[in-house]
Design a protein around this motif. Structure first.
Motif, short mmCIF file in Angstrom:
data_model
loop_
_atom_site.label_atom_id
_atom_site.label_comp_id
_atom_site.label_asym_id
_atom_site.label_seq_id
_atom_site.Cartn_x
_atom_site.Cartn_y
_atom_site.Cartn_z
N UNK A 1 -8.06 66.96 45.33
CA UNK A 1 -9.43 66.46 45.33
C UNK A 1 -10.41 67.44 45.96
N UNK A 2 -9.94 68.27 46.86
CA UNK A 2 -10.80 69.19 47.59
C UNK A 2 -10.28 70.62 47.44
N UNK A 3 -10.90 71.42 46.58
CA UNK A 3 -10.42 72.79 46.35
C UNK A 3 -10.56 73.69 47.57
N UNK A 4 -11.34 73.27 48.57
CA UNK A 4 -11.49 74.09 49.78
C UNK A 4 -10.46 73.71 50.85
N UNK A 5 -9.57 72.78 50.55
CA UNK A 5 -8.57 72.35 51.54
C UNK A 5 -7.72 73.54 51.99
N UNK A 6 -7.49 73.61 53.29
CA UNK A 6 -6.72 74.72 53.87
C UNK A 6 -5.26 74.32 54.04
N UNK A 7 -4.37 75.19 53.63
CA UNK A 7 -2.94 74.95 53.78
C UNK A 7 -2.46 75.56 55.08
N UNK A 8 -1.63 74.83 55.82
CA UNK A 8 -1.09 75.31 57.09
C UNK A 8 0.33 75.84 56.88
N UNK A 9 0.61 76.98 57.48
CA UNK A 9 1.99 77.49 57.47
C UNK A 9 2.82 76.82 58.56
N UNK A 10 2.15 76.48 59.65
CA UNK A 10 2.87 75.90 60.78
C UNK A 10 1.93 74.99 61.58
N UNK A 11 2.47 73.88 62.06
CA UNK A 11 1.75 72.96 62.93
C UNK A 11 2.71 72.46 63.99
N UNK A 12 2.17 72.02 65.13
CA UNK A 12 2.99 71.29 66.07
C UNK A 12 2.98 69.81 65.66
N UNK A 13 3.94 69.06 66.18
CA UNK A 13 3.94 67.62 65.92
C UNK A 13 2.63 66.98 66.38
N UNK A 14 2.16 67.41 67.55
CA UNK A 14 0.92 66.83 68.09
C UNK A 14 -0.27 67.16 67.21
N UNK A 15 -0.33 68.39 66.68
CA UNK A 15 -1.43 68.75 65.78
C UNK A 15 -1.39 67.91 64.50
N UNK A 16 -0.19 67.67 64.00
CA UNK A 16 -0.06 66.85 62.80
C UNK A 16 -0.54 65.42 63.07
N UNK A 17 -0.21 64.91 64.26
CA UNK A 17 -0.65 63.56 64.62
C UNK A 17 -2.16 63.51 64.80
N UNK A 18 -2.69 64.46 65.55
CA UNK A 18 -4.12 64.46 65.84
C UNK A 18 -4.95 64.71 64.58
N UNK A 19 -4.39 65.49 63.65
CA UNK A 19 -5.11 65.79 62.42
C UNK A 19 -5.12 64.64 61.44
N UNK A 20 -4.23 63.68 61.65
CA UNK A 20 -4.17 62.53 60.75
C UNK A 20 -3.75 62.89 59.35
N UNK A 21 -2.93 63.94 59.21
CA UNK A 21 -2.52 64.37 57.87
C UNK A 21 -1.58 63.34 57.26
#
Length: 238
Positions: free
Chosen positions: A174-194
């Motif tokens: 839906x969003x062509x500007x979406x950024x792909x992550x190579x690596x995240x912490x568990x906390x970043x994944x939680x806080x980001x609401x992915x």
């Protein structure tokens, strides 16, 4: 063939993926290809357990919105995961590899009950173990089931097989500007609401120090590529 990074894993496959290009049910060519990917991973020397969702047959949340109680709807969804696991078990065994379905729900005429001891034994015997029936409790997703079972059986990682090649900052369709992550912490994944996994699954993975690798299963051989440290995906760890 390179040495695998992990020696025991839980692969989480969405039920919707097993529908292929259909709106409902099991697409046999798709389930056959998934079976081949899991067998190839096992041939690399990896002990493979699998958690499959039930969304191609039944989603408890959806039926609950139409008047069925949430516990009843979730139970119906858990039964759908049993059907998917049995179909995948049959596809694996047609290729000459032993597989066993273990369910969190008692149904001795259909499959065995999940216990850690039984799962350990079958994995050590080089069988692919299919973990059906969710956690056996309502309100928990199969994502959470995958992390829970991985912690219980001593798996070294959860491989989350999806339709996209990792975790993005927004829906890339839906969003062509979406950024792909190579690596995240568990906390970043939680806080980001992915939305690639639910918050309970990420929180449990953080508490049990289990890495989650999010990748696309659309390409043949993708499971083996991830296990060899290659492939394209997002590692959620630390």
């Amino acid at each position: 063939m390179s040495q695998p990074v992990y020696h025991r894993v839980v692969v989480k496959i969405s039920g919707e993926y097993l529908a292929g290009d259909q709106s409902f049910g099991i697409h046999q060519p798709t389930i056959d290809r998934v079976a081949s990917d899991l067998i190839e991973a096992q041939h690399r020397g990896v002990e493979v357990a699998v958690v499959v969702g039930g969304g191609n047959i039944f989603r408890g949340v959806e039926v609950s919105s139409r008047g069925v109680s949430r516990p009843t709807g979730d139970t119906m969804g858990m039964l759908a995961t049993v059907m998917n696991c049995l179909a995948l078990e049959a596809a694996i065994e047609r290729r000459g590899v032993s597989a066993r379905t273990l369910s969190s729900m008692v149904m001795p005429q259909v499959c065995e009950l999940f216990t850690r001891a039984t799962a350990h034994r079958y994995l050590s015997e080089r069988r692919i173990v299919l973990l059906a029936g969710g956690t056996g409790n309502p309100y928990f997703t199969t994502d959470t089931t995958a992390v829970l079972r991985a912690a219980e059986i001593g798996a070294q990682a959860v491989l989350k097989a999806t339709n996209v090649d990792g975790v993005y900052s927004a829906d890339p369709k839906k969003d062509p500007t979406a950024r792909r992550f190579d690596r995240l912490t568990h906390s970043q994944a939680l806080e980001g609401g992915y939305k690639v996994m639910d918050a309970t699954a990420f929180a449990l993975a953080r508490d049990t120090s289990l890495p989650i690798i999010v990748f696309s299963i659309a390409e043949p051989g993708s499971v083996g590529a991830i296990l060899s440290g290659g492939g394209r995906g997002t590692i959620v760890a630390g």
